[in-house]
Scaffold this motif. Structure first.
Motif, PDB file in Angstrom:
ATOM      1  N   MET A   1       0.849  -1.196   0.000  1.00  0.00           N
ATOM      2  CA  MET A   1       0.000   0.000   0.000  1.00  0.00           C
ATOM      3  C   MET A   1       0.885   1.246   0.000  1.00  0.00           C
ATOM      4  N   ASN A   2       0.807   2.070  -1.046  1.00  0.00           N
ATOM      5  CA  ASN A   2       1.671   3.254  -1.024  1.00  0.00           C
ATOM      6  C   ASN A   2       1.005   4.416  -0.296  1.00  0.00           C
ATOM      7  N   LEU A   3       1.815   5.412   0.027  1.00  0.00           N
ATOM      8  CA  LEU A   3       1.367   6.537   0.848  1.00  0.00           C
ATOM      9  C   LEU A   3       0.172   7.275   0.233  1.00  0.00           C
ATOM     10  N   GLN A   4       0.261   7.478  -1.085  1.00  0.00           N
ATOM     11  CA  GLN A   4      -0.813   8.201  -1.793  1.00  0.00           C
ATOM     12  C   GLN A   4      -2.174   7.517  -1.567  1.00  0.00           C
ATOM     13  N   TYR A   5      -2.147   6.191  -1.644  1.00  0.00           N
ATOM     14  CA  TYR A   5      -3.382   5.428  -1.464  1.00  0.00           C
ATOM     15  C   TYR A   5      -3.937   5.596  -0.048  1.00  0.00           C
ATOM     16  N   VAL A   6      -3.016   5.550   0.925  1.00  0.00           N
ATOM     17  CA  VAL A   6      -3.418   5.682   2.331  1.00  0.00           C
ATOM     18  C   VAL A   6      -4.065   7.048   2.562  1.00  0.00           C
ATOM     19  N   VAL A   7      -3.445   8.114   2.029  1.00  0.00           N
ATOM     20  CA  VAL A   7      -3.964   9.474   2.187  1.00  0.00           C
ATOM     21  C   VAL A   7      -5.351   9.570   1.551  1.00  0.00           C
ATOM     22  N   LEU A   8      -5.495   8.992   0.364  1.00  0.00           N
ATOM     23  CA  LEU A   8      -6.788   9.023  -0.337  1.00  0.00           C
ATOM     24  C   LEU A   8      -7.855   8.308   0.489  1.00  0.00           C
ATOM     25  N   LEU A   9      -7.477   7.133   1.015  1.00  0.00           N
ATOM     26  CA  LEU A   9      -8.415   6.333   1.808  1.00  0.00           C
ATOM     27  C   LEU A   9      -8.885   7.117   3.031  1.00  0.00           C
ATOM     28  N   ILE A  10      -7.942   7.764   3.721  1.00  0.00           N
ATOM     29  CA  ILE A  10      -8.283   8.525   4.924  1.00  0.00           C
ATOM     30  C   ILE A  10      -9.217   9.685   4.577  1.00  0.00           C
ATOM     31  N   SER A  11      -8.921  10.393   3.490  1.00  0.00           N
ATOM     32  CA  SER A  11      -9.787  11.532   3.167  1.00  0.00           C
ATOM     33  C   SER A  11     -11.183  11.083   2.750  1.00  0.00           C
ATOM     34  N   VAL A  12     -11.285   9.930   2.099  1.00  0.00           N
ATOM     35  CA  VAL A  12     -12.613   9.405   1.741  1.00  0.00           C
ATOM     36  C   VAL A  12     -13.398   9.058   3.001  1.00  0.00           C
ATOM     37  N   LEU A  13     -12.715   8.423   3.975  1.00  0.00           N
ATOM     38  CA  LEU A  13     -13.373   8.061   5.229  1.00  0.00           C
ATOM     39  C   LEU A  13     -13.826   9.301   5.984  1.00  0.00           C
ATOM     40  N   LEU A  14     -12.990  10.321   6.064  1.00  0.00           N
ATOM     41  CA  LEU A  14     -13.333  11.558   6.761  1.00  0.00           C
ATOM     42  C   LEU A  14     -14.517  12.234   6.086  1.00  0.00           C
ATOM     43  N   ALA A  15     -14.484  12.294   4.775  1.00  0.00           N
ATOM     44  CA  ALA A  15     -15.551  12.949   4.015  1.00  0.00           C
ATOM     45  C   ALA A  15     -16.890  12.260   4.269  1.00  0.00           C
ATOM     46  N   SER A  16     -16.894  10.929   4.243  1.00  0.00           N
ATOM     47  CA  SER A  16     -18.172  10.223   4.411  1.00  0.00           C
ATOM     48  C   SER A  16     -18.708  10.409   5.830  1.00  0.00           C
ATOM     49  N   THR A  17     -17.814  10.472   6.827  1.00  0.00           N
ATOM     50  CA  THR A  17     -18.256  10.701   8.203  1.00  0.00           C
ATOM     51  C   THR A  17     -18.893  12.078   8.322  1.00  0.00           C
ATOM     52  N   THR A  18     -18.261  13.088   7.729  1.00  0.00           N
ATOM     53  CA  THR A  18     -18.774  14.453   7.784  1.00  0.00           C
ATOM     54  C   THR A  18     -20.163  14.532   7.169  1.00  0.00           C
TER      55      THR A  18
END
Ligand SMILES: *[C@@H]1O[C@H](CO)[C@@H](O)[C@H](O)[C@H]1NC(C)=O
Ligand SMILES: *[C@@H]1O[C@H](CO)[C@@H](O)[C@H](O)[C@H]1NC(C)=O
Ligand SMILES: *[C@@H]1O[C@H](CO)[C@@H](O)[C@H](O)[C@H]1NC(C)=O
Length: 114
Positions: A1-18
């Motif tokens: 898993m590269n860093l870019q993917y991890v960052v994308l995953l985190i922002s998707v999770l944050l966005a859906s929670t919001t």
């Protein structure tokens, strides 16, 4: 898993929670299934608690409609009918339910006209 993917995953999770919080928190949502046994339980609690506080002997007849709002717990605001020994009347009630703390309180019970 590269860093870019991890960052994308985190922002998707944050966005859906919001989005989810904005959609439900602090907003009144109509209760779709008014015959839900849990809604009936809340309505019965409201009538029983009102009876205890007033010395009346009302019985829940039915829940007409209602809405919920998520706060620190859930507020149930319901229109119900209840009967004494001779007549059926309409009431608007509010119950604060904090399931995780096993806390429930009747905060409003007012007669309404049709
Ligand atoms: C309860 O009934 C009143 C008047 O009939 C209505 O204005 C209100 O929206 C109803 N409340 C709910 C929670 O549906
Ligand atoms: C029952 O409720 C009706 C309507 O609110 C009221 O007029 C009547 O006095 C009540 N009867 C008793 C026995 O409490
Ligand atoms: C329950 O609600 C009533 C009416 O709003 C309020 O007076 C009372 O303090 C509440 N009880 C608790 C334990 O929060």
């Amino acid at each position: 898993m590269n860093l870019q993917y991890v960052v994308l995953l985190i922002s998707v999770l944050l966005a859906s929670t919001t989005v989810r919080n904005q959609a439900t928190l602090g907003v009144w949502n109509p209760i779709k299934n008014i015959n839900d046994p849990y809604v009936t339980e809340i309505a019965n609690y409201a009538v029983d608690e009102h009876d205890k506080r007033t010395g009346l002997n009302l019985k829940l007849e039915k829940v007409i409609n209602g809405e919920t709002k998520i706060v620190d717990g859930i507020i149930y605001c319901l229109n119900i009918t209840a009967t004494n020994s001779s007549a059926s009347s309409k009431y608007n009630i509010a119950v604060l339910d904090k399931l995780s703390q096993h806390f429930r309180n009747l905060t409003s019970f007012v007669p309404i006209s049709d």
